[in-house]
Design a protein around this motif. Structure first.
Motif, PDB file in Angstrom:
ATOM      1  N   PHE A 162     117.900  49.080  37.222  1.00 37.83           N
ATOM      2  CA  PHE A 162     119.023  49.169  36.284  1.00 37.83           C
ATOM      3  C   PHE A 162     119.690  47.811  36.060  1.00 37.83           C
ATOM      4  N   ARG A 163     118.854  46.807  35.852  1.00 36.68           N
ATOM      5  CA  ARG A 163     119.352  45.499  35.445  1.00 36.68           C
ATOM      6  C   ARG A 163     119.590  45.518  33.938  1.00 36.68           C
ATOM      7  N   VAL A 164     120.785  45.208  33.510  1.00 35.75           N
ATOM      8  CA  VAL A 164     121.166  45.309  32.104  1.00 35.75           C
ATOM      9  C   VAL A 164     120.319  44.368  31.250  1.00 35.75           C
ATOM     10  N   ARG A 165     120.002  43.212  31.784  1.00 35.89           N
ATOM     11  CA  ARG A 165     119.178  42.245  31.050  1.00 35.89           C
ATOM     12  C   ARG A 165     117.848  42.868  30.629  1.00 35.89           C
ATOM     13  N   GLU A 166     117.223  43.620  31.523  1.00 36.48           N
ATOM     14  CA  GLU A 166     115.913  44.210  31.222  1.00 36.48           C
ATOM     15  C   GLU A 166     116.028  45.297  30.160  1.00 36.48           C
ATOM     16  N   LEU A 167     117.121  46.023  30.159  1.00 33.89           N
ATOM     17  CA  LEU A 167     117.344  47.029  29.113  1.00 33.89           C
ATOM     18  C   LEU A 167     117.455  46.349  27.753  1.00 33.89           C
ATOM     19  N   MET A 168     118.225  45.275  27.677  1.00 34.84           N
ATOM     20  CA  MET A 168     118.395  44.580  26.406  1.00 34.84           C
ATOM     21  C   MET A 168     117.081  43.959  25.934  1.00 34.84           C
ATOM     22  N   LEU A 169     116.321  43.386  26.851  1.00 36.30           N
ATOM     23  CA  LEU A 169     115.031  42.801  26.482  1.00 36.30           C
ATOM     24  C   LEU A 169     114.067  43.873  25.974  1.00 36.30           C
ATOM     25  N   ALA A 170     114.072  45.027  26.617  1.00 37.53           N
ATOM     26  CA  ALA A 170     113.187  46.107  26.186  1.00 37.53           C
ATOM     27  C   ALA A 170     113.531  46.564  24.774  1.00 37.53           C
ATOM     28  N   LEU A 171     114.813  46.636  24.449  1.00 41.43           N
ATOM     29  CA  LEU A 171     115.209  47.039  23.107  1.00 41.43           C
ATOM     30  C   LEU A 171     114.892  45.957  22.085  1.00 41.43           C
ATOM     31  N   MET A 172     115.136  44.700  22.446  1.00 42.05           N
ATOM     32  CA  MET A 172     114.936  43.610  21.482  1.00 42.05           C
ATOM     33  C   MET A 172     113.472  43.280  21.233  1.00 42.05           C
ATOM     34  N   LEU A 186     123.564  38.692  31.076  1.00 40.32           N
ATOM     35  CA  LEU A 186     122.855  37.411  31.071  1.00 40.32           C
ATOM     36  C   LEU A 186     122.468  36.950  32.463  1.00 40.32           C
ATOM     37  N   SER A 187     122.877  37.685  33.460  1.00 41.89           N
ATOM     38  CA  SER A 187     122.520  37.341  34.837  1.00 41.89           C
ATOM     39  C   SER A 187     121.194  37.989  35.214  1.00 41.89           C
ATOM     40  N   GLU A 188     120.409  37.262  35.973  1.00 39.00           N
ATOM     41  CA  GLU A 188     119.136  37.820  36.447  1.00 39.00           C
ATOM     42  C   GLU A 188     119.360  39.021  37.366  1.00 39.00           C
ATOM     43  N   THR A 189     120.512  39.064  38.009  1.00 35.67           N
ATOM     44  CA  THR A 189     120.768  40.118  38.993  1.00 35.67           C
ATOM     45  C   THR A 189     121.819  41.125  38.541  1.00 35.67           C
ATOM     46  N   GLY A 190     122.376  40.951  37.339  1.00 35.49           N
ATOM     47  CA  GLY A 190     123.426  41.845  36.888  1.00 35.49           C
ATOM     48  C   GLY A 190     122.928  43.266  36.683  1.00 35.49           C
ATOM     49  N   ARG A 191     123.548  44.212  37.346  1.00 29.87           N
ATOM     50  CA  ARG A 191     123.112  45.605  37.283  1.00 29.87           C
ATOM     51  C   ARG A 191     124.175  46.493  36.639  1.00 29.87           C
ATOM     52  N   PHE A 192     123.711  47.632  36.208  1.00 32.41           N
ATOM     53  CA  PHE A 192     124.586  48.583  35.537  1.00 32.41           C
ATOM     54  C   PHE A 192     125.846  48.857  36.351  1.00 32.41           C
ATOM     55  N   ALA A 193     125.694  49.078  37.655  1.00 34.77           N
ATOM     56  CA  ALA A 193     126.842  49.428  38.495  1.00 34.77           C
ATOM     57  C   ALA A 193     127.928  48.365  38.452  1.00 34.77           C
ATOM     58  N   ASP A 194     127.534  47.105  38.218  1.00 36.52           N
ATOM     59  CA  ASP A 194     128.521  46.027  38.182  1.00 36.52           C
ATOM     60  C   ASP A 194     129.561  46.251  37.082  1.00 36.52           C
ATOM     61  N   LEU A 195     129.173  46.917  36.006  1.00 38.93           N
ATOM     62  CA  LEU A 195     130.088  47.155  34.900  1.00 38.93           C
ATOM     63  C   LEU A 195     131.256  48.054  35.301  1.00 38.93           C
ATOM     64  N   TYR A 196     131.044  48.884  36.333  1.00 39.43           N
ATOM     65  CA  TYR A 196     132.069  49.839  36.741  1.00 39.43           C
ATOM     66  C   TYR A 196     132.636  49.587  38.134  1.00 39.43           C
ATOM     67  N   LEU A 197     132.104  48.605  38.827  1.00 36.79           N
ATOM     68  CA  LEU A 197     132.579  48.332  40.179  1.00 36.79           C
ATOM     69  C   LEU A 197     133.218  46.965  40.325  1.00 36.79           C
ATOM     70  N   ALA A 198     133.104  46.124  39.313  1.00 36.07           N
ATOM     71  CA  ALA A 198     133.618  44.754  39.417  1.00 36.07           C
ATOM     72  C   ALA A 198     135.117  44.756  39.701  1.00 36.07           C
ATOM     73  N   SER A 199     135.518  43.943  40.656  1.00 31.43           N
ATOM     74  CA  SER A 199     136.943  43.820  40.989  1.00 31.43           C
ATOM     75  C   SER A 199     137.519  42.517  40.440  1.00 31.43           C
ATOM     76  N   ARG A 200     136.846  41.951  39.450  1.00 33.28           N
ATOM     77  CA  ARG A 200     137.335  40.727  38.835  1.00 33.28           C
ATOM     78  C   ARG A 200     137.748  41.005  37.398  1.00 33.28           C
ATOM     79  N   ALA A 201     138.489  40.065  36.840  1.00 34.60           N
ATOM     80  CA  ALA A 201     138.878  40.133  35.443  1.00 34.60           C
ATOM     81  C   ALA A 201     138.678  38.761  34.827  1.00 34.60           C
ATOM     82  N   PHE A 202     138.500  38.736  33.513  1.00 40.56           N
ATOM     83  CA  PHE A 202     138.413  37.489  32.773  1.00 40.56           C
ATOM     84  C   PHE A 202     139.719  37.328  32.017  1.00 40.56           C
TER      85      PHE A 202
END
Length: 267
Positions: A247-257, A32-48
């Motif tokens: 490789f912005r995840v948002r754009e991938l989802m928009l393209a599919l939807m 949902l972020s304008e800048t969220g990229r694929f790499a963030d899914l595997y490099l994030a050092s945060r947790a929810f």
């Protein structure tokens, strides 16, 4: 439905109920972020986390209700989705880890590769908690058994890189009083090479074109509730949009939807 033995006191019913929300929160924060990229899914050092999950991660409990984003200690060397409690606990046994299962999920669900089933005359035995041999020592025999080696070389070396996290996802540095070894390897991919630890695995997946294409494939299957075999052109176009956006995840989802395949029925 994940079950752990009675010694895993931190793995409470609350942890079991809430841990599934963390991967979803991580993905949503990226997608949902304008800048969220694929790499963030595997490099994030945060947790929810909530207070129960915070205890597993070894961080202070956050204020506020629901899952809150917290930064994780760098010393733990966590790397996004593959080091989250839901992934680690789901793919482990009741009392010990399972490098085989963890490696298989990375190979099949995150790289979209196929691991052949074991021979029909082979009875696979999961690692046991015998109090004497480490899980790595038990898994190593797969490499020397001709019946096991061909398939297990695709899984075990990946899962061994995650051995610094126990059966419920807690960070650890020792097992049975001995230092935990976290070396592993990726083979048969577009980012092959030795792995120092879980962080190294995340870094390789973050730059893998196979992993990017697998994400697109899995989103296609989930979003359209079918396999892509009869509509690869839609998947290909969505991947082009994904790639073109950096490789912005948002754009991938928009393209599919916005694809015809998602919006219309076949006659």
């Amino acid at each position: 439905d994940v079950q752990k033995d009675g010694r895993q006191a931190d793995f409470t019913d609350e942890v079991r109920r809430t841990m599934n929300g963390e991967p979803a929160a991580t993905f949503a924060a990226t997608a949902l972020s304008e800048t969220g990229r694929f790499a963030d899914l595997y490099l994030a050092s945060r947790a929810f986390v909530n207070p129960a999950l915070a205890k597993i991660y070894g961080v202070p409990a956050p204020a506020g209700a629901g899952l809150q984003a917290v930064e994780l200690p760098a010393v733990q060397r966590r790397a996004g989705l593959v080091t989250q409690v839901a992934f680690l606990a789901r793919n482990a046994g009741p009392s010990v880890t399972s490098p085989v299962r963890r490696g298989q999920v990375v190979r099949e669900r995150l790289l979209c590769q196929t691991v052949p089933p074991p021979p029909k005359d082979l009875d696979p035995q999961p690692p046991v908690d015998d109090g004497k041999t480490t899980i790595r020592e038990q898994v190593v025999q797969h490499a020397t058994d001709p019946k096991c080696a061909e398939c297990h070389r695709l899984m075990d070396p990946i899962g061994l890189a995650l051995e610094s996290f126990d059966t419920v996802g807690r960070h650890r540095t020792t097992e049975l009083g001995r230092p935990v070894l976290t070396t592993g390897e990726l083979a048969g991919t577009d980012v092959d090479g030795p792995l120092e630890d879980a962080r190294a695995l995340g870094e390789r997946l973050a730059r893998s074109d196979e992993a990017r294409r697998c994400l697109a494939t899995q989103l296609f299957r989930y979003g359209l509730a079918r396999l892509e075999d009869d509509d690869r052109s839609t998947l290909d176009r969505a991947f082009v949009a994904f790639e073109s956006s950096g490789f912005r995840v948002r754009e991938l989802m928009l393209a599919l939807m916005t694809s015809d395949a998602f919006r219309f029925r076949a006659p």
